[in-house]
Design a protein around this motif. Structure first.
Motif, short mmCIF file in Angstrom:
data_model
loop_
_atom_site.label_atom_id
_atom_site.label_comp_id
_atom_site.label_asym_id
_atom_site.label_seq_id
_atom_site.Cartn_x
_atom_site.Cartn_y
_atom_site.Cartn_z
N GLU A 65 0.82 -1.21 0.00
CA GLU A 65 0.00 0.00 0.00
C GLU A 65 0.86 1.26 0.00
O GLU A 65 0.57 2.23 -0.68
CB GLU A 65 -0.97 0.00 1.19
CG GLU A 65 -2.15 -0.94 1.02
CD GLU A 65 -1.79 -2.42 1.13
OE1 GLU A 65 -0.71 -2.76 1.66
OE2 GLU A 65 -2.60 -3.25 0.67
N ARG A 66 1.95 1.23 0.76
CA ARG A 66 2.87 2.37 0.80
C ARG A 66 3.51 2.57 -0.58
O ARG A 66 3.63 3.69 -1.07
CB ARG A 66 3.93 2.16 1.88
CG ARG A 66 4.81 3.34 2.14
CD ARG A 66 5.69 3.17 3.38
NE ARG A 66 6.31 1.85 3.54
CZ ARG A 66 5.89 0.91 4.39
NH1 ARG A 66 4.84 1.13 5.16
NH2 ARG A 66 6.51 -0.24 4.47
N ARG A 69 1.03 4.14 -3.04
CA ARG A 69 0.90 5.60 -2.83
C ARG A 69 2.12 6.35 -3.34
O ARG A 69 2.00 7.35 -4.04
CB ARG A 69 0.71 5.92 -1.35
CG ARG A 69 -0.65 5.58 -0.83
CD ARG A 69 -0.76 6.02 0.65
NE ARG A 69 -1.96 5.55 1.26
CZ ARG A 69 -3.15 6.12 1.14
NH1 ARG A 69 -3.27 7.18 0.40
NH2 ARG A 69 -4.20 5.62 1.74
N GLU A 70 3.31 5.87 -3.00
CA GLU A 70 4.53 6.58 -3.34
C GLU A 70 4.95 6.36 -4.79
O GLU A 70 5.37 7.30 -5.46
CB GLU A 70 5.66 6.15 -2.40
CG GLU A 70 5.42 6.57 -0.96
CD GLU A 70 6.43 5.99 0.01
OE1 GLU A 70 7.36 5.28 -0.42
OE2 GLU A 70 6.27 6.24 1.22
N GLY A 73 1.40 7.02 -7.15
CA GLY A 73 0.71 8.27 -6.91
C GLY A 73 -0.80 8.13 -6.90
O GLY A 73 -1.52 9.04 -7.31
N MET A 74 -1.29 6.98 -6.45
CA MET A 74 -2.74 6.78 -6.35
C MET A 74 -3.03 6.12 -5.02
O MET A 74 -2.15 5.52 -4.41
CB MET A 74 -3.29 5.98 -7.52
CG MET A 74 -2.84 4.54 -7.62
SD MET A 74 -3.59 3.57 -8.96
CE MET A 74 -2.86 4.28 -10.40
N THR A 75 -4.27 6.24 -4.61
CA THR A 75 -4.66 5.59 -3.36
C THR A 75 -4.80 4.09 -3.59
O THR A 75 -5.07 3.65 -4.71
CB THR A 75 -6.01 6.15 -2.84
OG1 THR A 75 -7.03 5.80 -3.77
CG2 THR A 75 -5.95 7.65 -2.64
N PRO A 76 -4.62 3.31 -2.54
CA PRO A 76 -4.83 1.86 -2.69
C PRO A 76 -6.24 1.52 -3.17
O PRO A 76 -6.42 0.57 -3.94
CB PRO A 76 -4.55 1.32 -1.29
CG PRO A 76 -3.58 2.28 -0.70
CD PRO A 76 -4.02 3.62 -1.23
N ARG A 78 -8.13 3.25 -5.26
CA ARG A 78 -8.14 3.46 -6.72
C ARG A 78 -7.36 2.36 -7.42
O ARG A 78 -7.74 1.88 -8.48
CB ARG A 78 -7.57 4.84 -7.05
CG ARG A 78 -7.47 5.11 -8.53
CD ARG A 78 -8.85 5.18 -9.18
NE ARG A 78 -8.73 5.28 -10.62
CZ ARG A 78 -9.37 4.51 -11.49
NH1 ARG A 78 -10.24 3.61 -11.08
NH2 ARG A 78 -9.18 4.64 -12.77
N TYR A 79 -6.24 1.95 -6.84
CA TYR A 79 -5.42 0.88 -7.39
C TYR A 79 -6.24 -0.40 -7.55
O TYR A 79 -6.25 -1.02 -8.61
CB TYR A 79 -4.22 0.64 -6.46
CG TYR A 79 -3.40 -0.57 -6.79
CD1 TYR A 79 -2.33 -0.50 -7.66
CD2 TYR A 79 -3.67 -1.81 -6.18
CE1 TYR A 79 -1.55 -1.61 -7.95
CE2 TYR A 79 -2.91 -2.92 -6.46
CZ TYR A 79 -1.85 -2.82 -7.34
OH TYR A 79 -1.09 -3.93 -7.63
#
Length: 114
Positions: A65-66, A69-70, A73-76, A78-79
């Motif tokens: 998850e980290r 994000r890094e 550049g999307m939230t988990p 949205r992923y």
């Protein structure tokens, strides 16, 4: 120019609408952005990255998850939404068949449990 001609020179008085290209098929809705964009369309960079991340192994909880994000550049959330759509996309299957087939098997097992 005669008196019965339109200002653009058409003798019937109608404005020039350009060449007749056949029956109107409706308004152009723009480019197809759904998952079924055809086998000749390539995956976007984000879609390919999601499949690449899903094909990796992760050292522990939270690391994936980290990295999402890094690195993406999307939230988990949205992923995983995008990943769920990609699982049914033939382009994704062609791009990463092992990953997509593994995810489909997992999804079917989870559905069978319900």
């Amino acid at each position: 120019m005669t008196d019965d001609a339109s200002p653009d020179g058409r003798p019937d008085g109608r404005p020039d609408e350009g060449p007749d290209t056949g029956p109107d098929t409706g308004p152009d809705t723009g480019p197809d952005t759904g998952p079924d964009t055809g086998p000749d369309k390539a995956l976007t960079a984000a879609e390919a990255a999601v499949l690449a991340y899903e094909g990796r192994t992760w050292p522990g909880p939270g690391a994936k998850e980290r990295a999402i994000r890094e690195g993406l550049g999307m939230t988990p959330v949205r992923y995983y939404q995008l990943l769920n759509v990609l699982m049914d996309d033939p382009r994704a299957l062609a791009h990463a068949p092992g990953t997509v087939n593994r995810l489909r098997r997992i999804r079917e097992v989870q559905r069978a449990r319900r």
